[in-house]
Design a protein around this motif. Structure first.
Motif, mmCIF file in Angstrom:
data_model
loop_
_atom_site.group_PDB
_atom_site.id
_atom_site.type_symbol
_atom_site.label_atom_id
_atom_site.label_comp_id
_atom_site.label_asym_id
_atom_site.label_seq_id
_atom_site.Cartn_x
_atom_site.Cartn_y
_atom_site.Cartn_z
ATOM 1 N N PHE A 202 -50.277 31.129 -60.878
ATOM 2 C CA PHE A 202 -49.937 30.326 -59.722
ATOM 3 C C PHE A 202 -48.506 29.796 -59.836
ATOM 4 O O PHE A 202 -47.717 29.868 -58.894
ATOM 5 C CB PHE A 202 -50.935 29.177 -59.605
ATOM 6 C CG PHE A 202 -50.685 28.309 -58.403
ATOM 7 C CD1 PHE A 202 -50.693 28.852 -57.121
ATOM 8 C CD2 PHE A 202 -50.427 26.959 -58.538
ATOM 9 C CE1 PHE A 202 -50.456 28.059 -56.012
ATOM 10 C CE2 PHE A 202 -50.195 26.159 -57.434
ATOM 11 C CZ PHE A 202 -50.208 26.721 -56.173
ATOM 12 N N THR A 203 -48.157 29.303 -61.047
ATOM 13 C CA THR A 203 -46.809 28.779 -61.259
ATOM 14 C C THR A 203 -45.784 29.894 -61.078
ATOM 15 O O THR A 203 -44.737 29.695 -60.480
ATOM 16 C CB THR A 203 -46.692 28.172 -62.675
ATOM 17 O OG1 THR A 203 -47.739 27.258 -62.829
ATOM 18 C CG2 THR A 203 -45.364 27.480 -62.862
ATOM 19 N N LEU A 204 -46.110 31.067 -61.584
ATOM 20 C CA LEU A 204 -45.174 32.186 -61.457
ATOM 21 C C LEU A 204 -45.006 32.568 -59.985
ATOM 22 O O LEU A 204 -43.894 32.835 -59.528
ATOM 23 C CB LEU A 204 -45.654 33.388 -62.274
ATOM 24 C CG LEU A 204 -44.629 34.502 -62.341
ATOM 25 C CD1 LEU A 204 -43.478 34.131 -63.259
ATOM 26 C CD2 LEU A 204 -45.254 35.795 -62.819
ATOM 27 N N THR A 205 -46.105 32.543 -59.246
ATOM 28 C CA THR A 205 -46.025 32.851 -57.808
ATOM 29 C C THR A 205 -45.100 31.861 -57.114
ATOM 30 O O THR A 205 -44.227 32.244 -56.331
ATOM 31 C CB THR A 205 -47.426 32.772 -57.159
ATOM 32 O OG1 THR A 205 -48.284 33.621 -57.876
ATOM 33 C CG2 THR A 205 -47.384 33.171 -55.702
ATOM 34 N N GLN A 206 -45.278 30.589 -57.436
ATOM 35 C CA GLN A 206 -44.422 29.551 -56.846
ATOM 36 C C GLN A 206 -42.967 29.790 -57.199
ATOM 37 O O GLN A 206 -42.078 29.730 -56.353
ATOM 38 C CB GLN A 206 -44.831 28.179 -57.381
ATOM 39 C CG GLN A 206 -46.147 27.687 -56.880
ATOM 40 C CD GLN A 206 -46.447 26.300 -57.415
ATOM 41 O OE1 GLN A 206 -45.879 25.861 -58.415
ATOM 42 N NE2 GLN A 206 -47.333 25.608 -56.759
ATOM 43 N N LYS A 207 -42.758 30.069 -58.483
ATOM 44 C CA LYS A 207 -41.384 30.219 -58.958
ATOM 45 C C LYS A 207 -40.724 31.434 -58.314
ATOM 46 O O LYS A 207 -39.578 31.364 -57.860
ATOM 47 C CB LYS A 207 -41.372 30.348 -60.481
ATOM 48 C CG LYS A 207 -39.977 30.270 -61.052
ATOM 49 C CD LYS A 207 -39.994 30.091 -62.539
ATOM 50 C CE LYS A 207 -38.567 29.896 -63.027
ATOM 51 N NZ LYS A 207 -38.483 29.606 -64.419
ATOM 52 N N ILE A 208 -41.465 32.522 -58.280
ATOM 53 C CA ILE A 208 -40.893 33.748 -57.702
ATOM 54 C C ILE A 208 -40.637 33.554 -56.215
ATOM 55 O O ILE A 208 -39.609 33.978 -55.680
ATOM 56 C CB ILE A 208 -41.824 34.954 -57.978
ATOM 57 C CG1 ILE A 208 -41.656 35.380 -59.440
ATOM 58 C CG2 ILE A 208 -41.502 36.123 -57.057
ATOM 59 C CD1 ILE A 208 -42.527 36.531 -59.860
ATOM 60 N N THR A 209 -41.545 32.856 -55.530
ATOM 61 C CA THR A 209 -41.354 32.607 -54.096
ATOM 62 C C THR A 209 -40.103 31.750 -53.879
ATOM 63 O O THR A 209 -39.255 32.077 -53.044
ATOM 64 C CB THR A 209 -42.595 31.892 -53.509
ATOM 65 O OG1 THR A 209 -43.749 32.644 -53.867
ATOM 66 C CG2 THR A 209 -42.505 31.781 -52.006
ATOM 67 N N ALA A 210 -39.997 30.667 -54.649
ATOM 68 C CA ALA A 210 -38.843 29.771 -54.505
ATOM 69 C C ALA A 210 -37.545 30.500 -54.876
ATOM 70 O O ALA A 210 -36.534 30.390 -54.175
ATOM 71 C CB ALA A 210 -39.021 28.539 -55.382
ATOM 72 N N ALA A 211 -37.595 31.268 -55.982
ATOM 73 C CA ALA A 211 -36.393 31.974 -56.433
ATOM 74 C C ALA A 211 -35.978 33.037 -55.422
ATOM 75 O O ALA A 211 -34.792 33.189 -55.124
ATOM 76 C CB ALA A 211 -36.644 32.612 -57.794
#
Lengths: 361, 209
Positions: A202-211
């Motif tokens: 979930f954190t990676l999804t957030q990070k990749i989306t934001a990035a």
């Protein structure tokens, strides 16, 4: 000038939207594809630990196999066997492994005799997040082992106190050991790894989306360099003679760029909602400072270079490298240790964190 | 009146050296020279965009500058491009464009056409009109006739005559021989020096001096 600027924005939005749709879809396709590859079961263990086991007891291999197959260990730590203590130290020194475990000879038999030989844990620096993960896991395993050892010793003590003969003692101890082993096998997880794994994904999804959002906004230099006229001598001359200061011209164009980026964000927000990605509604308001920062950077870059092509190529090179070093293209754990440490000073990492906070908190 | 006194402009090398020109009301000054001779630098210095390294420029009244590259926005139409640089209202702009001088440029014929769909001639007319509508007393024009067809050239030359006749001062940098027929004086710029050109000789011959 404001009225005309609004008209410019309205006239330019289709070009900006076309850019964002093409680049945005590509960026997100790559991002989500890479996320699935990275977090496919067993393909991603961030923490590598080198391990040396002496061959004085078959229990060493049994124990190693048991521990390395625990769900929580398997998903977060890769245990790699080495043939000698020196190889383990070398692996840690070369940063092939975050930590090294050296099991001493007589460790397995010592569990039953109460000799309590210590496992040597080798770190190179012991101040990174990964190294703390190893320390914490070792602490939990040591506690587990200690509880088992204490219960076996208690059985021996009680048998001794109540004058139970050797045969019966051996029988009782066997039952206790079987229970211990059964308990350890049943309890394959030190902690609830499924939840941990879900949080990581979930954190990676957030990070990749934001990035990905920041990356495509930064690379909008490709399209906005045709919008911004601050590097064009003819416009600068015209503005000066019309009594418009370069600063006012810059602010006006930055506002235009920011408003177009905001419209794009609203579309992005709608697209993520359609894709069932939970995104904070308040981000429609909270994203404004982030967009202001990015539009200042984008307009600034457009003003620095004489031609749109120059600004596009240079910004692509610089922003891609910075984004890579900020962990926006690949998780930081995949980068060499010295680059991971350097990420602390990367302004894009702060911008990604801020955007994550705004979009998903 | 525009008075250029002992103006020297230096970047890495000296582009203009000790230039002296005076232009009075109703005068048109031509600037002739090869590429890189300093014509555009002189115009930007007169406009006050670049500061001279030495000397001074005294210009009376408002300056308008029609640069070689048009300051037009592709995605807007002619009307919005004019509106960008003036606070005039729409009816005032239409009235001005239909006035005795600006009507020569025929901008009202393509007022709603976007710049990206305009020909080179239309763009040049629009650029000139958008500068002139702000009411300049001194007009600086950098290569106003380059890449234009004959009707467009004639219209712009007629506009120059009309501007002069109304007491305006014009500085024109150009390679075009027919522009200089409309100038009262022509200066030849070479190696940073500026001297009065003898227009009884062909321009090509002067440039080869």
């Amino acid at each position: 000038m404001i009225k005309v600027s609004v008209k410019r924005v309205i006239a330019f939005i289709p070009y900006a939207a076309a850019y964002f749709i093409v680049l945005g879809l590509t960026a997100f396709a790559i991002a989500f594809w890479s996320q699935n590859v990275l977090f496919k079961d067993g393909s991603f263990s961030a923490v590598k630990v080198a391990c040396y086991l002496p061959d004085d007891s078959s229990l060493n291999d049994t124990g190693f196999s048991l521990v390395s197959h625990m769900n929580s260990i398997e998903s977060s730590v890769s245990l790699i066997k080495y043939d000698s203590e020196d190889e383990v130290r070398e692996a840690v020194d070369d940063e092939e492994a975050v930590a090294g475990l050296i099991i001493p000879e007589g460790f397995a038999s010592g569990i039953f005799t109460g000799e309590n030989l210590q496992i040597e844990v080798v770190f190179k620096s012991a101040d990174t997040f990964d190294e703390h993960v190893v320390k914490d896991v070792m602490l939990v395993l040591a506690n587990d082992l200690g509880v088992g050892q204490a219960s076996v010793q208690t059985v021996y003590s009680l048998c001794d106190e109540y004058d139970i003969d050797a045969d019966q003692t051996s029988e009782i101890v066997s039952v206790a050991q079987a229970n211990e082993l059964g308990y350890a096998i049943d309890r394959m997880s030190i902690f609830d790894i499924n939840t941990l794994d879900d949080i990581s994904v979930f954190t990676l999804t957030q990070k990749i989306t934001a990035a990905a959002l920041i990356y495509i906004l930064l690379l909008s230099v490709f399209v906005f360099s045709y919008f911004c006229k601050g590097s064009n001598d003819a416009f600068i001359a015209r503005a000066k003679l019309s009594g418009i200061s370069p600063v006012r011209f810059f602010i006006t164009e930055t506002c235009c760029v920011a408003s177009m980026m905001y419209v794009i964000y609203v579309l992005f927000f709608a697209a993520l909602n359609l894709a069932d990605i939970d995104i904070n509604v308040r981000s429609l308001l909270l994203i404004i400072p982030v967009i202001t920062i990015i539009s200042l950077i984008v307009t600034g870059v457009c003003y620095c270079f004489k031609t749109p092509v120059a600004s596009a190529y240079i910004s692509f090179s610089v922003f891609t490298v910075l984004m890579y070093l900020a962990g926006g293209l690949l998780p930081l754990e995949f980068l060499p240790l010295f680059l991971q440490k350097g990420a602390v000073y990367n302004p894009l990492r702060l911008l990604i964190d801020l955007t994550m906070e705004v979009m998903f908190s | 009146m525009v008075k250029i006194e002992n103006v020297t402009v230096k970047y890495k090398k000296t582009v203009l050296r000790d230039v002296n020109i005076q232009a009075d009301k109703g005068e048109c000054i031509g600037l002739l020279g090869l590429n890189g001779s300093g014509k555009s630098t002189l115009l930007t210095t007169i406009a006050g965009i670049k500061k001279p390294s030495q000397g001074r420029i005294y210009a009376e009244g408002k300056i308008g500058f029609v640069t070689q590259e048009n300051a037009l926005i592709d995605e807007l139409n002619a009307y919005d491009n004019i509106l960008m640089w003036t606070s005039m209202k729409k009816d005032e702009i239409i009235k001005a464009l239909n006035g005795p001088q600006l009507s020569i440029l025929k901008v009202t014929d393509f007022l709603n056409v976007k710049v990206r769909n305009m020909s080179g001639g239309m763009k040049k007319r629009l650029a000139l009109a958008s500068v002139f509508i702000t009411g300049p007393d001194v007009l600086l024009m950098d290569e106003p006739l380059s890449a234009l067809d004959i009707p467009a050239k004639n219209d712009i030359l007629s506009f120059i005559d009309a501007f002069k006749a109304n007491g305006g001062i014009i500085f024109i940098a150009s390679h075009e021989e027919n522009v200089f027929a409309h100038c009262d004086r022509v200066y030849h710029l070479k190696d940073g020096r500026c001297q009065l050109a003898d227009l009884t000789r062909p321009v090509a011959e002067i440039l080869n001096d």
